[in-house]
Scaffold this motif. Structure first.
Motif, PDB file in Angstrom:
ATOM      1  N   SER A   1       0.796  -1.228   0.000  1.00  0.00           N
ATOM      2  CA  SER A   1       0.000   0.000   0.000  1.00  0.00           C
ATOM      3  C   SER A   1       0.831   1.283   0.000  1.00  0.00           C
ATOM      4  N   ARG A   2       2.157   1.152  -0.059  1.00  0.00           N
ATOM      5  CA  ARG A   2       2.984   2.353  -0.263  1.00  0.00           C
ATOM      6  C   ARG A   2       2.839   2.843  -1.705  1.00  0.00           C
ATOM      7  N   MET A   3       2.223   2.010  -2.578  1.00  0.00           N
ATOM      8  CA  MET A   3       2.136   2.348  -4.000  1.00  0.00           C
ATOM      9  C   MET A   3       0.904   3.210  -4.286  1.00  0.00           C
ATOM     10  N   LYS A   4      -0.177   2.640  -4.810  1.00  0.00           N
ATOM     11  CA  LYS A   4      -1.342   3.454  -5.163  1.00  0.00           C
ATOM     12  C   LYS A   4      -1.966   4.125  -3.949  1.00  0.00           C
ATOM     13  N   ALA A   5      -2.101   3.392  -2.860  1.00  0.00           N
ATOM     14  CA  ALA A   5      -2.701   3.970  -1.652  1.00  0.00           C
ATOM     15  C   ALA A   5      -1.862   5.149  -1.156  1.00  0.00           C
ATOM     16  N   GLY A   6      -0.536   4.968  -1.144  1.00  0.00           N
ATOM     17  CA  GLY A   6       0.368   6.041  -0.711  1.00  0.00           C
ATOM     18  C   GLY A   6       0.282   7.254  -1.623  1.00  0.00           C
ATOM     19  N   THR A   7       0.172   7.003  -2.930  1.00  0.00           N
ATOM     20  CA  THR A   7       0.045   8.114  -3.891  1.00  0.00           C
ATOM     21  C   THR A   7      -1.249   8.874  -3.643  1.00  0.00           C
ATOM     22  N   ALA A   8      -2.338   8.158  -3.415  1.00  0.00           N
ATOM     23  CA  ALA A   8      -3.629   8.800  -3.130  1.00  0.00           C
ATOM     24  C   ALA A   8      -3.535   9.645  -1.866  1.00  0.00           C
ATOM     25  N   GLN A   9      -2.916   9.092  -0.827  1.00  0.00           N
ATOM     26  CA  GLN A   9      -2.774   9.832   0.430  1.00  0.00           C
ATOM     27  C   GLN A   9      -1.976  11.116   0.219  1.00  0.00           C
ATOM     28  N   LYS A  10      -0.893  11.010  -0.542  1.00  0.00           N
ATOM     29  CA  LYS A  10      -0.052  12.202  -0.821  1.00  0.00           C
ATOM     30  C   LYS A  10      -0.857  13.266  -1.558  1.00  0.00           C
ATOM     31  N   MET A  11      -1.640  12.855  -2.547  1.00  0.00           N
ATOM     32  CA  MET A  11      -2.442  13.805  -3.317  1.00  0.00           C
ATOM     33  C   MET A  11      -3.452  14.518  -2.419  1.00  0.00           C
ATOM     34  N   ILE A  12      -4.064  13.770  -1.522  1.00  0.00           N
ATOM     35  CA  ILE A  12      -5.080  14.357  -0.635  1.00  0.00           C
ATOM     36  C   ILE A  12      -4.426  15.272   0.402  1.00  0.00           C
ATOM     37  N   LEU A  13      -3.291  14.858   0.940  1.00  0.00           N
ATOM     38  CA  LEU A  13      -2.568  15.713   1.885  1.00  0.00           C
ATOM     39  C   LEU A  13      -2.160  17.023   1.220  1.00  0.00           C
ATOM     40  N   ASN A  14      -1.716  16.958  -0.032  1.00  0.00           N
ATOM     41  CA  ASN A  14      -1.400  18.187  -0.788  1.00  0.00           C
ATOM     42  C   ASN A  14      -2.613  19.112  -0.808  1.00  0.00           C
ATOM     43  N   MET A  15      -3.780  18.523  -1.093  1.00  0.00           N
ATOM     44  CA  MET A  15      -5.017  19.313  -1.184  1.00  0.00           C
ATOM     45  C   MET A  15      -5.350  19.951   0.167  1.00  0.00           C
ATOM     46  N   ILE A  16      -5.264  19.154   1.230  1.00  0.00           N
ATOM     47  CA  ILE A  16      -5.655  19.646   2.553  1.00  0.00           C
ATOM     48  C   ILE A  16      -4.783  20.829   2.972  1.00  0.00           C
ATOM     49  N   SER A  17      -3.467  20.634   2.975  1.00  0.00           N
ATOM     50  CA  SER A  17      -2.584  21.690   3.485  1.00  0.00           C
ATOM     51  C   SER A  17      -2.562  22.903   2.553  1.00  0.00           C
ATOM     52  N   THR A  18      -2.500  22.677   1.244  1.00  0.00           N
ATOM     53  CA  THR A  18      -2.423  23.806   0.299  1.00  0.00           C
ATOM     54  C   THR A  18      -3.695  24.636   0.346  1.00  0.00           C
ATOM     55  N   THR A  19      -4.857  23.979   0.290  1.00  0.00           N
ATOM     56  CA  THR A  19      -6.119  24.715   0.286  1.00  0.00           C
ATOM     57  C   THR A  19      -6.325  25.430   1.615  1.00  0.00           C
ATOM     58  N   ALA A  20      -5.985  24.774   2.713  1.00  0.00           N
ATOM     59  CA  ALA A  20      -6.121  25.417   4.025  1.00  0.00           C
ATOM     60  C   ALA A  20      -5.243  26.661   4.109  1.00  0.00           C
ATOM     61  N   MET A  21      -4.011  26.557   3.633  1.00  0.00           N
ATOM     62  CA  MET A  21      -3.098  27.704   3.693  1.00  0.00           C
ATOM     63  C   MET A  21      -3.578  28.852   2.793  1.00  0.00           C
ATOM     64  N   ILE A  22      -4.141  28.519   1.633  1.00  0.00           N
ATOM     65  CA  ILE A  22      -4.706  29.555   0.753  1.00  0.00           C
ATOM     66  C   ILE A  22      -5.859  30.251   1.475  1.00  0.00           C
ATOM     67  N   GLN A  23      -6.741  29.449   2.103  1.00  0.00           N
ATOM     68  CA  GLN A  23      -7.896  29.997   2.829  1.00  0.00           C
ATOM     69  C   GLN A  23      -7.451  30.871   4.010  1.00  0.00           C
ATOM     70  N   LEU A  24      -6.283  30.565   4.569  1.00  0.00           N
ATOM     71  CA  LEU A  24      -5.760  31.360   5.680  1.00  0.00           C
ATOM     72  C   LEU A  24      -4.945  32.565   5.208  1.00  0.00           C
ATOM     73  N   GLY A  25      -4.933  32.781   3.890  1.00  0.00           N
ATOM     74  CA  GLY A  25      -4.292  33.980   3.344  1.00  0.00           C
ATOM     75  C   GLY A  25      -2.793  33.879   3.169  1.00  0.00           C
ATOM     76  N   ARG A  26      -2.265  32.658   3.073  1.00  0.00           N
ATOM     77  CA  ARG A  26      -0.803  32.504   2.973  1.00  0.00           C
ATOM     78  C   ARG A  26      -0.295  32.474   1.536  1.00  0.00           C
TER      79      ARG A  26
END
Length: 269
Positions: free
Chosen positions: A192-217
């Motif tokens: 699960s380091r393969m597809k599952a890990g890739t999916a997790q990375k993509m979602i983590l990118n979305m969470i932190s990036t979108t949150a930081m944009i919403q916080l004005g960073r």
């Protein structure tokens, strides 16, 4: 658990991998990888709900904690560690915690993921409070360390989310705002380091990036709060100022030296 099915452990769609030529092997992995973004797309409504909660809590002065074991834990730490240099936030704002502690970042720690009480103990070291959000990351959705941490976080009135690749898993059932991404069986069965890990990375990118944009960073589409910690980032900052203010590289460099960040240079000149 009703109709919970452990998709991440299902047999690979490919067999006799050891007899595959390299070209065929990487082509098959690439075919499987192409399924990941589409699986994530189906989870966008769940991802949006969780990000809304994260933004709301961070605006209230809360923090975001990722908890996970193995690859999942490492991915959480990776995402958290990128936020201070990228967005200029404190390293306290988004934090990654891995089963087995920091030594588990490089080497597997035996049985670390099997302790249901340890994640909450690890979180308590950070004076965790009901203002904070905890996101459990576990491809299988069955990791005791993560499930225990999420259950105890909820019992203490914290907002909880999760990222897993097994829908309706025990982790999903335990979590207030779950994200379920059905990427299907791995190329190497159970890896699960393969597809599952890739999916997790993509979602983590979305969470932190979108949150930081919403916080004005972010301003426009630029990382105006990034830490200028090396030559590449300094050059990027100079180019940003040149483009935004229509000035020469020498002028941009002087502005940066005077103010220390792109945002301050823009706001004070």
């Amino acid at each position: 658990m009703g109709d919970f099915e452990k998709i991440t452990e299902q047999d690979s769609l490919y067999s006799n991998l050891e007899h595959m030529p390299i070209g065929e092997c990487i082509s098959a992995i690439n075919t499987e990888d192409q399924k990941v973004a589409l699986a994530v797309k189906k989870a966008l409504p769940q991802i949006e709900k969780l990000i809304e909660v994260v933004v709301h809590q961070l605006k209230k002065g809360g923090r975001l904690f990722y908890i996970g074991a193995g690859t999942s834990g490492r991915l959480g730490i990776l995402d958290a560690s990128e936020c201070p240099p990228t967005f200029g936030v404190s390293s306290e704002l988004i934090q990654g915690i891995i089963a087995g502690g920091n030594k588990a970042i490089r080497k597997a720690v035996e049985n670390a993921e099997d302790n249901t009480n340890q994640a909450w103990k690890d979180l308590q070291k950070h004076q965790i409070s009901s203002k904070d959000v905890v996101i459990g990351i576990a491809a299988s959705g069955t990791t005791p360390y993560v499930i225990g941490g999420i259950q105890q976080a909820r019992a203490n009135q914290l907002k909880t989310g999760c990222i897993t690749c097994n829908p309706k898993s025990p982790l999903v059932v335990s979590t207030e705002f779950p994200i379920e991404v059905k990427v299907g069986p791995e190329f190497v069965t159970g890896s699960s380091r393969m597809k599952a890990g890739t999916a997790q990375k993509m979602i983590l990118n979305m969470i932190s990036t979108t949150a930081m944009i919403q916080l004005g960073r972010v301003k426009g589409n630029k990382m105006v709060d990034m830490q200028l910690s090396n030559y590449k980032l300094n050059q990027r900052a100079i180019e940003m100022l040149m483009g935004i203010k229509n000035i020469s590289s020498t002028e941009a460099e002087l502005l940066l030296k005077r103010h220390g960040s792109v945002r301050k240079a823009l706001e004070n000149e």
